[in-house]
Each structure stands twice: as C-alpha cells, then as structure tokens.
Design an enzyme around this catalytic site. Structure first.
Site, PDB file in Angstrom:
ATOM      1  N   ALA A  55       0.775  -1.080  -0.014  1.00 27.36           N
ATOM      2  CA  ALA A  55       0.134   0.133   0.085  1.00 27.36           C
ATOM      3  C   ALA A  55       0.759   1.299   0.035  1.00 27.36           C
ATOM      4  CB  ALA A  55      -0.767   0.078   1.262  1.00 27.36           C
ATOM      5  N   SER A  56       2.125   1.221   0.217  1.00 26.32           N
ATOM      6  CA  SER A  56       3.067   2.403   0.438  1.00 26.32           C
ATOM      7  C   SER A  56       3.572   3.111  -0.565  1.00 26.32           C
ATOM      8  CB  SER A  56       3.972   1.935   1.675  1.00 26.32           C
ATOM      9  OG  SER A  56       4.671   0.977   1.192  1.00 26.32           O
ATOM     10  N   ALA A 118       3.562  -9.155   4.471  1.00 27.71           N
ATOM     11  CA  ALA A 118       2.440  -9.701   3.757  1.00 27.71           C
ATOM     12  C   ALA A 118       2.345 -11.084   3.922  1.00 27.71           C
ATOM     13  CB  ALA A 118       1.881  -8.960   2.650  1.00 27.71           C
ATOM     14  N   LEU A 157       1.901  -6.143  -4.524  1.00 25.09           N
ATOM     15  CA  LEU A 157       3.077  -6.423  -3.887  1.00 25.09           C
ATOM     16  C   LEU A 157       4.361  -6.473  -4.809  1.00 25.09           C
ATOM     17  CD1 LEU A 157       3.282  -7.065  -0.622  1.00 25.09           C
ATOM     18  CD2 LEU A 157       3.689  -9.589  -1.455  1.00 25.09           C
ATOM     19  N   ALA A 158       5.413  -5.942  -4.350  1.00 22.84           N
ATOM     20  CA  ALA A 158       6.532  -6.125  -5.141  1.00 22.84           C
ATOM     21  C   ALA A 158       7.709  -6.166  -4.158  1.00 22.84           C
ATOM     22  CB  ALA A 158       7.096  -4.911  -5.922  1.00 22.84           C
ATOM     23  N   TYR A 252      12.576  -9.727 -18.798  1.00 23.29           N
ATOM     24  CA  TYR A 252      11.353  -9.520 -18.093  1.00 23.29           C
ATOM     25  C   TYR A 252      10.272 -10.552 -18.406  1.00 23.29           C
ATOM     26  CZ  TYR A 252       7.703  -7.838 -15.184  1.00 23.29           C
ATOM     27  OH  TYR A 252       6.587  -7.571 -14.151  1.00 23.29           O
ATOM     28  N   VAL A 291       8.000   4.667 -13.339  1.00 16.65           N
ATOM     29  CA  VAL A 291       9.173   4.705 -12.370  1.00 16.65           C
ATOM     30  C   VAL A 291       8.562   4.505 -11.029  1.00 16.65           C
ATOM     31  CG1 VAL A 291      11.231   6.021 -11.639  1.00 16.65           C
ATOM     32  CG2 VAL A 291      10.041   6.415 -13.913  1.00 16.65           C
TER      33      VAL A 291
HETATM   34  P1  NAD Z   1       6.851  -0.485  -5.414  1.00 11.81           P
HETATM   35  O1  NAD Z   1       8.172  -0.877  -5.177  1.00 11.81           O
HETATM   36  O2  NAD Z   1       6.610   0.939  -5.709  1.00 11.81           O
HETATM   37  O3  NAD Z   1       5.864  -0.863  -3.998  1.00 11.81           O
HETATM   38  C1  NAD Z   1       5.924  -2.214  -3.582  1.00 11.81           C
HETATM   39  C2  NAD Z   1       4.908  -2.360  -2.483  1.00 11.81           C
HETATM   40  O4  NAD Z   1       5.033  -3.605  -1.888  1.00 11.81           O
HETATM   41  C3  NAD Z   1       5.451  -1.182  -1.282  1.00 11.81           C
HETATM   42  O5  NAD Z   1       4.176  -0.797  -0.615  1.00 11.81           O
HETATM   43  C4  NAD Z   1       6.155  -2.179  -0.256  1.00 11.81           C
HETATM   44  O6  NAD Z   1       6.131  -1.708   1.154  1.00 11.81           O
HETATM   45  C5  NAD Z   1       5.317  -3.359  -0.363  1.00 11.81           C
HETATM   46  N1  NAD Z   1       5.913  -4.747   0.043  1.00 11.81           N
HETATM   47  C6  NAD Z   1       7.191  -5.234  -0.364  1.00 11.81           C
HETATM   48  N2  NAD Z   1       7.288  -6.167   0.219  1.00 11.81           N
HETATM   49  C7  NAD Z   1       6.478  -6.538   1.431  1.00 11.81           C
HETATM   50  C8  NAD Z   1       6.061  -7.498   2.162  1.00 11.81           C
HETATM   51  N3  NAD Z   1       6.941  -8.585   2.324  1.00 11.81           N
HETATM   52  N4  NAD Z   1       5.002  -7.321   2.925  1.00 11.81           N
HETATM   53  C9  NAD Z   1       4.200  -6.406   2.823  1.00 11.81           C
HETATM   54  N5  NAD Z   1       4.530  -5.192   1.805  1.00 11.81           N
HETATM   55  C10 NAD Z   1       5.475  -5.425   1.132  1.00 11.81           C
HETATM   56  O7  NAD Z   1       6.282  -1.350  -6.574  1.00 11.81           O
HETATM   57  P2  NAD Z   1       5.414  -1.203  -7.526  1.00 11.81           P
HETATM   58  O8  NAD Z   1       6.360  -0.923  -8.986  1.00 11.81           O
HETATM   59  O9  NAD Z   1       4.333  -0.315  -7.703  1.00 11.81           O
HETATM   60  O10 NAD Z   1       4.851  -2.756  -8.139  1.00 11.81           O
HETATM   61  C11 NAD Z   1       3.516  -3.067  -7.630  1.00 11.81           C
HETATM   62  C12 NAD Z   1       2.965  -4.000  -8.621  1.00 11.81           C
HETATM   63  O11 NAD Z   1       2.694  -3.685  -9.642  1.00 11.81           O
HETATM   64  C13 NAD Z   1       3.870  -5.458  -8.717  1.00 11.81           C
HETATM   65  O12 NAD Z   1       3.081  -6.402  -8.708  1.00 11.81           O
HETATM   66  C14 NAD Z   1       4.427  -5.016 -10.177  1.00 11.81           C
HETATM   67  O13 NAD Z   1       4.880  -6.063 -10.718  1.00 11.81           O
HETATM   68  C15 NAD Z   1       3.087  -4.274 -10.751  1.00 11.81           C
HETATM   69  N6  NAD Z   1       3.606  -3.481 -11.725  1.00 11.81           N
HETATM   70  C16 NAD Z   1       4.267  -2.521 -11.832  1.00 11.81           C
HETATM   71  C17 NAD Z   1       4.881  -2.051 -13.107  1.00 11.81           C
HETATM   72  C18 NAD Z   1       5.916  -0.680 -12.901  1.00 11.81           C
HETATM   73  O14 NAD Z   1       6.381  -0.354 -13.979  1.00 11.81           O
HETATM   74  N7  NAD Z   1       6.385  -0.394 -11.772  1.00 11.81           N
HETATM   75  C19 NAD Z   1       4.233  -1.975 -14.125  1.00 11.81           C
HETATM   76  C20 NAD Z   1       3.171  -2.975 -14.158  1.00 11.81           C
HETATM   77  C21 NAD Z   1       2.935  -3.629 -13.062  1.00 11.81           C
END
Ligand code: NAD
Length: 411
Positions: A55-56, A118, A157-158, A252, A291
C-alpha cells in the site's frame, strides 16, 4: 522529536534517505489527481471497504489514495516499511502513508495501515482482526451496503524475498530463462549506455521467483479472508501485472519474473472459482511501465522507460502511476463500471504503451541509442528526477534547506 535537514543520499537506484515533506507533497498531488479524475465515478456511488496489499508506494499507494480520497472508501493497507531511527530517515513509503493518514484524519476518512510482512500468517491474522474490529461495525462502514465486509482487494506487492514460517528464504531473481541475456542498460556511475549480460536462471531460482512474485500468496489472502467470512457478495480482487515491450522481453516477460507473473495470472481463474458462492471475481490488470522502486531494479528498464516517456509525451498519451489507477477505477472497477478485458481476461492499462506505433518508435530509437545521443533520444534526466521524486526530492515549495521532523507517526 528528530529535526534534521534531509539530504538526498541516492546510490544507483537505491535511496538511503527520504524527505518527509517531499513525500507528503507527492501524496497531496496524487490525492488531487484522484479526486478530480474520479469525481464522476464518485457521483455514481461509493466504494466499500478496500484492502490494499503493498500500500505504501507505486501502484499500491495510488490505489489507496484513489479508493480513499477519490471514492470515499474505508481503506486498510498492508506494507513493509521502515520507520525513522535516530539520524536515519524512514523509508519513502512510510512517509507517504504518514501523510495519507494525516489527510484522512483531517477529513474524517477511515484509513489504517498494518506495517508487517504480507507473506506471514500473523499479518493475515492482524488484518482479519482489524477488519472485524473496526471495519465491520456500522460507524466504520459508514452505511456502506456491504456492511463493512471487503468489496475490493488490490494485490500490489513487489518484494525481493519471502520467508516461510519455518525460516526458509526464497529470493526473487531477475534473470533470463534458457539462454544468456545481453542487452542495453545504463551504467549509473557515469550515465553511459552499456551492455548488461546475465546468465540464465537455474530451476531453483525460477521456482523461488514464482514463490515470491507468483500467485500463491494472493490466493492465500483470499482463502483466509473468505474463511473468516469477510468478503462481501460481488467481492472483487485485482492483482497487477506487466507484459512490457520487445526490448525487455528476455529479461522480463520470458524471464524469471515473467514466469512468476504467468503464475499470478493463472491464479486468477482458480481464485474466481473459489468465489463462486459470492459471485466474486479475481482479475489481473496489466499496467504500464512506470518509475517505481521495483521497476528501477530491472536491468534495461530504466533506459526503456526514459525512452518510452519521451515518445508517449510527444504523442500526448503518457500517464503517471496515479493516472493509470484513476483510469482503472474510472473505466473498469469503480462504482458503476465493469471490467473490460482482453481475450485472456485481463484489464489492459498498458494499451497506450504497447500501441504498435509507440513500440515501433521505441524500437527504432533503442537500436540507435548510445551514451552520446542518450539525452536526445531518451529523457534520462527526467527519469532520474522521477526517481528522486519517489523519495521526496525535487518538489516545488518544499524547504529542503530547513530542518524537518523525520520521526512521523503512522497512526
Ligand atoms: P513499489 O516498489 O513501488 O511498491 C511495492 C510495495 O510492496 C510497497 O508498498 C512495499 O512496502 C510493499 N512490500 C514489499 N515487500 C512487502 C512485504 N514482504 N510485505 C508487505 N508489503 C511489502 O512497486 P510497484 O512497482 O508499484 O509494483 C507493484 C505491483 O505492480 C507489482 O506486482 C508489479 O509487478 C506491478 N507493476 C509494476 C509496474 C511498474 O512499471 N512499476 C508495471 C506494471 C505492473
């Protein structure tokens, strides 16, 4: 109290500091975009209790802000962030949610965060307890027809790794499968376009990446919440995925992380079957490359996104993380909307990124890209500014020279 002047301390694509006021400014900008973009949807009805895992930051944060401020939903978030400790600032995600909590409180909205891993059953227990204690009652649910049960779970989650209850550690790796990968990337020490070369993953590494980033944990969340009778009729869950372009394909989509995403996508069908009695559904939304901390870690992706951004901006089709999530709620999953999906059953928010004309232009520029023409073809400086903004730097109106309180509550 911990007043200090916070300096950017960014090494490569890892930041060891975050600016609380800059992160707050970022959140306020996203809230303004969500409110404006979802005004029409809000008029169609309000969104019920929403749980966001991850969520953060990135797509999860944008989901929290859209649901809470754009659609008036009571929201519970789960993230894994570090609070400030002495001279060390908190992580950006912590400050993001600290500001979101402050705004929600000021406006009488219901937003809570559980900062814990999580993957752990204990975290799932804590979420169930919080939902029962504070979201089911009439005041928590504020008259939502579903009575405070969950209407929506966003899985965003990432994570780099996962621990099982017995301490077994699973590491997610970013590697090709089957053959060595060689491709363009950026060397951040001197901002040079170079070649990255990666050996193919072992079977164990593929399995570990699926364990961390596949659909097992998503499935487990739904199972636990269903068993706890916390899902409302018509409950929906959405997980985020990525497909991406030809230029990152080997690293990827056909690599280890792509395998995990295939597993996540396949899990949606099984989750939907488990929700039959509720007439619920699980769906994957394939989002655009943006980003974030997570995407910055993938070799070549920062270079690709800096090219893509220039090409999409020139066409007027570029979208930020909050634009994407506003579109998701507006067109697909907000009150009054129903998901429009592709032949594989996925929502495609990456349609503008994967527009053949955009990709043809990206491919052409990618082939010619060198250190010398980097700024001409790609907006790499823009990429770096966007990365700094993730940790709260570069916002107009923030007094970066003044001491600021770094010890901020997440309550
Ligand atoms: P991010 O790194 O911005 O955020 C990741 C979030 O996961 C954070 O809130 C972090 O606190 C939380 N997190 C990580 N480990 C955790 C744990 N063990 N327990 C609880 N929370 C945890 O990531 P993002 O880029 O927004 O990615 C989120 C999703 O969106 C992923 O599934 C990613 O594959 C997908 N996505 C991302 C993109 C991109 O370009 N960034 C594109 C398409 C899809």
């Amino acid at each position: 109290m911990a007043l200090q002047v916070v300096q950017p301390r960014i090494r490569g694509f890892v930041s060891v500091s975050a600016h609380p006021e800059g992160c707050a400014a970022n959140v306020r900008q996203q809230v303004a975009t969500a409110r404006a973009g979802l005004e029409e949807v809000r008029a169609a009805g309000r969104l019920g209790t929403t749980l966001v895992i991850g969520a953060s930051a990135g797509y999860g944060l944008a989901s929290v802000l859209s649901a809470c401020f754009g659609l008036d939903a009571p929201v519970l978030g789960v993230c894994f962030e570090r609070p400030a400790d002495g001279d060390r600032t908190a992580t950006a995600g912590w400050y993001n949610l600290a500001e979101a909590h402050r705004l929600a409180r000021a406006e009488g909205r219901h937003l809570e965060t559980i900062n814990a891993d999580a993957y752990q059953e204990t975290t799932k227990d804590a979420v169930i307890e919080a939902l029962r204690a504070r979201y089911l009652d009439a005041s928590g649910a504020r008259g939502v027809p579903s009575g405070g049960k969950l209407e929506l779970l966003i899985y965003s989650l990432a994570a780099p790794r996962r621990f099982d209850a017995d301490g077994t550690r699973w590491e997610s790796v970013l590697k090709p499968i089957g053959k060595r990968f060689t491709g363009k990337t950026i060397d951040l020490r001197n901002i040079a376009v170079t070649e990255a070369s990666l050996e193919p993953a072992t079977e164990e590494e593929i399995a570990a990446t699926i364990k961390v980033m596949g659909g097992e944990d998503w499935t487990r969340w739904i199972e636990r919440l269903r068993e706890a009778d916390l899902l409302a009729p018509g409950f929906r869950t959405v997980a985020y995925s990525y497909v991406g372009p030809q230029v990152t394909n080997e690293i990827y989509r056909t690599g280890t992380i792509g395998r995990a995403k295939e597993h996540l996508e396949a899990s949606a069908a099984a989750i939907t079957r488990s929700l039959a009695a509720l007439e619920g559904e699980a769906i994957v939304s394939v989002n655009k490359g943006v980003v974030t901390q997570a995407s910055a870690a993938i070799p070549g992706v920062s270079l690709y996104i800096s090219l893509l951004t220039r090409v999409m901006k020139a066409r007027g089709t570029d979208e930020s993380v909050i634009d994407q999530i506003v579109r998701l709620f507006h067109d697909h999953i907000g009150p009054g909307a129903s998901p429009r999906v592709d032949s594989g059953g996925h929502i495609r928010l990456d349609d503008r990124e994967l527009d053949p004309a955009v990709q043809a232009e990206v491919n052409e520029l990618w082939a010619q890209l060198t250190t010398e023409n980097l700024q001409q073809y790609a907006d790499f400086e823009g990429y770096q500014r966007a990365f700094e903004a993730l940790v709260g730097f570069g916002f107009a109106g923030v007094g970066y020279d003044a001491p600021t309180e770094t010890d901020r509550p997440l309550d």
